[in-house]
Design an enzyme around this catalytic site. Structure first.
Site, PDB file in Angstrom:
ATOM      1  N   GLU A   1    -116.090  25.893 -48.698  1.00 13.55           N
ATOM      2  CA  GLU A   1    -116.957  26.910 -48.129  1.00 13.55           C
ATOM      3  C   GLU A   1    -118.710  26.126 -48.116  1.00 13.55           C
ATOM      4  OE1 GLU A   1    -117.530  30.761 -50.726  1.00 13.55           O
ATOM      5  OE2 GLU A   1    -116.240  31.657 -49.483  1.00 13.55           O
TER       6      GLU A   1
ATOM      7  N   ARG B   1    -123.112  24.353 -59.112  1.00 11.63           N
ATOM      8  CA  ARG B   1    -122.638  23.636 -57.913  1.00 11.63           C
ATOM      9  C   ARG B   1    -123.015  23.982 -56.241  1.00 11.63           C
ATOM     10  NH1 ARG B   1    -117.506  27.896 -56.036  1.00 11.63           N
ATOM     11  NH2 ARG B   1    -118.641  29.476 -55.632  1.00 11.63           N
TER      12      ARG B   1
ATOM     13  N   GLU C   1    -117.265  32.532 -63.260  1.00 10.69           N
ATOM     14  CA  GLU C   1    -116.593  33.218 -62.843  1.00 10.69           C
ATOM     15  C   GLU C   1    -115.052  33.619 -63.634  1.00 10.69           C
ATOM     16  OE1 GLU C   1    -115.587  30.626 -59.570  1.00 10.69           O
ATOM     17  OE2 GLU C   1    -117.118  31.835 -58.024  1.00 10.69           O
ATOM     18  N   LYS C   2    -115.611  33.487 -64.693  1.00 10.46           N
ATOM     19  CA  LYS C   2    -114.721  34.370 -66.155  1.00 10.46           C
ATOM     20  C   LYS C   2    -114.197  36.055 -65.720  1.00 10.46           C
ATOM     21  CE  LYS C   2    -117.284  34.565 -69.995  1.00 10.46           C
ATOM     22  NZ  LYS C   2    -118.774  33.623 -68.995  1.00 10.46           N
ATOM     23  N   PHE C   3    -115.324  36.234 -65.148  1.00 10.68           N
ATOM     24  CA  PHE C   3    -115.002  38.047 -65.062  1.00 10.68           C
ATOM     25  C   PHE C   3    -114.446  38.495 -63.447  1.00 10.68           C
ATOM     26  CE2 PHE C   3    -118.087  38.501 -68.327  1.00 10.68           C
ATOM     27  CZ  PHE C   3    -117.915  39.537 -69.129  1.00 10.68           C
TER      28      PHE C   3
ATOM     29  N   GLU D   1    -109.071  33.071 -49.267  1.00 10.42           N
ATOM     30  CA  GLU D   1    -109.215  33.858 -49.717  1.00 10.42           C
ATOM     31  C   GLU D   1    -109.941  34.665 -50.053  1.00 10.42           C
ATOM     32  OE1 GLU D   1    -112.665  31.393 -52.648  1.00 10.42           O
ATOM     33  OE2 GLU D   1    -112.331  29.734 -51.916  1.00 10.42           O
TER      34      GLU D   1
HETATM   35  C1  GLA Z   1    -116.321  31.458 -52.884  1.00 11.55           C
HETATM   36  C2  GLA Z   1    -115.429  30.571 -53.596  1.00 11.55           C
HETATM   37  C3  GLA Z   1    -114.500  30.521 -54.860  1.00 11.55           C
HETATM   38  C4  GLA Z   1    -115.062  31.228 -55.731  1.00 11.55           C
HETATM   39  C5  GLA Z   1    -115.269  32.172 -54.709  1.00 11.55           C
HETATM   40  C6  GLA Z   1    -115.465  33.593 -55.571  1.00 11.55           C
HETATM   41  O1  GLA Z   1    -114.960  31.757 -51.960  1.00 11.55           O
HETATM   42  O2  GLA Z   1    -115.144  29.426 -52.223  1.00 11.55           O
HETATM   43  O3  GLA Z   1    -114.535  29.361 -55.431  1.00 11.55           O
HETATM   44  O4  GLA Z   1    -116.634  30.740 -56.107  1.00 11.55           O
HETATM   45  O5  GLA Z   1    -116.031  32.063 -54.260  1.00 11.55           O
HETATM   46  O6  GLA Z   1    -115.569  34.807 -55.415  1.00 11.55           O
END
Ligand code: GLA
Length: 689
Positions: free
Chosen positions: A142, A103, A346-348, A298
């Site tokens: 981000e 990404r 990010e499955k974990f 987050e």
């Molecule tokens: C960042 C991203 C999210 C995700 C988290 C995982 O904060 O914004 O999309 O990848 O990390 O911790």
């Protein structure tokens, strides 16, 4: 209080969506950030748009009473973008392309990326700007998190435009960068390249500008999208998610363009300094928009997936970390993410709804937290609750970490150490730029002001003259905004207020601060391979990094170096200037030495903790009339405090906190009598009863 998570329904079959909404209601979720990575689903090909699925999801959420923070979905371009328009790809230092498959594979300055992102945002905005479920906009995601710098041809072209706008003439650029050195003189803006891989050190002034440029390019992407949303008639707050002290983006320059500050924070359960580090981050983001609550956008319910080892959180930690955010100004508590992914990198990563379902410790914690937040009364907005400020400045950070200096310095680690000495004393601290220092503070601590702009120096001087107490650390007031020495030596701006003259840097041998991150900072001077000692009161303490040779011209010498090249020289000075006083410490004190120096100055300034005499592991924060108490220790404690329990509305004179326990107590703000100081502003401006 907003409560929710990133929601990625595009990763799941539609049958799951109804269950999602039902479980969100059960957990107390009232908002989700929707569609952050949905670009390829919304626009599967350049001329194909699919919004029906998004209409249905938003409809279901709305019917279920869950509000939407709608993403502009520009953070991860679909494969067709990279394949059709390779000029949108970013490049590393050597000019090699970053490829798609992850990404954030876009060059922020690419005109093609910006055009395509703009088209996407405009379609989304036109469709949903007036949708009643949409209460906020989430631009990109981000910005810069994986790509702190882009060296692509798009960056090259944009950099030349940016430099022309900044300097107008190439002569002005040559002056600012000192290009007479090493035959670097430019004849035209088009001769400038991004600082790509070079045989040896790049011109440090050019590096500083490239960092400014990088932050500006990311901000331009945000602003471009923001303008499209506004033009489409969107009236909801618009923001993006910050990452606390994130080096590539100077959030102070971004903050005025955010309707509300949103921040992502992932304390590492294995970091022994996690409480301090997270408190610093929350104080930093609160200070970006004084007086306005911010949003924790987050955090993780449990383990993340992106550290080398991903420990889970201890029981109660979720509430304790959440309370730290609320106490320091947050009005929203969100997670990454709602439902744990079943595929992808990010499955974990933990989520509100674990893959193992609702009969889990995490689900219990998430629903309990939702219930507790729902029961909270409206909280007062953060006011000017801090009488102490810590100076933290992105440009100083960028400048001081360039190479070829007397010693290597990890600016963030150092700032956190100094912040820790204030945090351990239970003081409420704002994190500010030198220019923002004003007479609302009693004590200002500036750990390191390597790059000190004229306005910043003037504000600090005014602060002292007006009655404040300033403590400045070493390697300060060294360069101007172009990373060049000022005429007349060093400490040329602050010297008169400090009452000292600076002669020499006195770097201590060894590897310097070392480390790459917050946790890596050595705590003992011996680990740096060299140290000096200074004597303060009855104690002898090590200093590291530097033992500067400074001369007290009109200051009192409070501590002297007892060994090393500067033995007998001033290590800590104190100077009356106007109605206040300015302290200078000529080395980086370590552990107990830092405590001793900060302790002495805190006492002299007369500032008081939020709650006096707290046990070591109990943290307190003030937010208007609200005092938040958190027990980070392993044993139960009783705290004497008079007020109203914000949750039960009962009058209390003490609270009992289990390990990780939290209390919210309303204690009307009164001026706390100053204990030590009999002079300066602490007394003069705030007469005590
Ligand atoms: C960042 C991203 C999210 C995700 C988290 C995982 O904060 O914004 O999309 O990848 O990390 O911790």
């Amino acid at each position: 209080m907003l409560y929710g998570a990133d929601y990625n329904p595009d990763q799941w079959p539609e049958e799951v969506w109804d269950e999602d909404v039902r479980l969100m209601q059960e957990a107390g979720v009232n908002i989700v950030s929707l569609g952050i990575f949905a670009w390829s689903r919304i626009q599967p090909a350049e001329d194909v748009w699919d919004f029906e699925w998004l209409d249905r999801v938003i409809g279901k959420l709305h019917a279920g009473g869950i509000a939407v923070n709608l993403a502009t979905a520009t953070a991860s371009p679909p494969p067709w973008v990279s394949a059709t328009y390779p000029e949108t790809l970013p490049a590393d230092e050597s000019g090699a392309s970053y490829w798609p498959g992850s990404r954030q594979h876009f060059a922020p300055s690419s005109p093609t990326y910006r055009r395509l992102a703009g088209e996407l945002v405009s379609r989304i905005a036109q469709r949903y700007a007036h949708h009643p479920a949409v209460v906020m906009w989430h631009v990109g995601n981000e910005f810069g998190c994986h790509l702190p710098m882009d060296f692509s041809d798009a960056a090259r072209d944009a950099y030349r435009v940016w430099l022309r706008a900044r300097y107008t003439t190439v002569d002005a650029l040559n002056d600012a960068w000192g290009t007479s050195f090493w035959s670097q003189r430019y004849g035209a803006f088009d001769e400038v390249f991004p600082p790509r891989l070079a045989p040896y050190s790049h011109n440090p002034s050019s590096m500083l500008d490239f960092r400014r440029f990088t932050s500006d390019m990311l901000l331009e992407c945000y602003l471009l999208e923001r303008e499209i949303l506004v033009a489409a008639g969107a009236t909801q707050p618009i923001t993006t998610n910050f990452m606390g002290p994130f080096k590539p983006a100077d959030y102070r320059r971004w903050a005025p363009h955010m309707d509300v500050i949103a921040d992502d924070c992932y304390p590492d359960p294995a970091n022994p300094n996690r409480v301090r580090d997270a408190a610093f981050q929350r104080d930093l983001v609160r200070s970006l928009k004084p007086g306005v609550p911010w949003l924790l956008w987050e955090q993780a319910t449990d383990a993340v997936n992106w550290r080398p080892a991903n420990a889970g959180k201890r029981p109660g930690a979720l509430m304790a970390e959440t309370a730290q955010s609320i106490g320091r100004g947050a009005d929203g508590i969100m997670f990454f993410q709602w439902r744990q992914s079943r595929a992808g990198s990010e499955k974990f990563h933990s989520a509100m709804l674990p893959h193992a379902g609702t009969e889990t410790r995490v689900w219990d914690a998430v629903t309990a937290l939702g219930a507790r937040l729902a029961a909270l009364p409206d909280l007062p907005p953060p006011g000017r609750d801090a009488r102490v400020a810590l100076v933290f400045d992105w440009e100083s950070w960028w400048g001081v970490e360039e190479r070829d200096h007397p010693t290597r310095i990890d600016y963030l680690a150092l700032s956190l150490e100094w912040y820790g000495a204030l945090h351990r004393r239970g003081l409420m601290v704002d994190i500010v730029a030198p220019e923002s220092v004003d007479d609302g503070y009693d004590l200002v601590v500036a750990p390191l002001l390597y790059l000190l702009r004229e306005e910043g120096a003037a504000a600090l001087e005014r602060f002292v003259a007006g009655g404040g107490t300033l403590l400045t650390g070493p390697f300060s007031d060294i360069v101007d905004e172009h990373d060049q020495f000022r005429d007349g030596g060093f400490l040329t701006q602050l010297g008169p207020a400090l009452g000292v003259r600076f002669e020499d840097f006195g770097a201590i041998g060894g590897t310097g601060a070392g480390g790459t991150g917050v946790g890596a900072l050595p705590t003992r001077a011996t680990q740096t391979g060299g140290s000096v000692t200074f004597r303060l009161g009855s104690g002898a303490y090590p200093g590291r990094l530097v033992a500067e040779r400074v001369h007290a011209t009109s200051a009192d010498v409070v501590a002297e170096f007892t060994d090393g090249l500067t033995a007998g020289g001033a290590a800590l000075t104190r100077h009356r200037h106007g109605d206040g006083e300015a302290w200078y410490v000529a080395t980086q004190p370590v552990a107990e030495g830092l405590e001793a120096v900060v302790g002495q100055v805190v006492r002299a300034s007369g500032v008081s903790p939020v709650v006096a005499d707290l046990p070591r592991d109990v943290e307190a924060a003030r937010r208007g009339d609200l005092v938040t108490l958190i027990n980070h220790g392993d044993t139960r404690v009783d705290i004497a405090i008079e007020g109203t329990d914000a949750e039960t509305r009962a009058l209390v004179d003490r609270v009992r906190l289990d390990p990780q326990g939290v209390a919210f107590v309303l204690v009307p703000r009164t001026e706390i009598p100053s204990s030590a100081s009999t002079r300066g502003r602490a007394v003069a401006r705030h007469p005590r009863p």
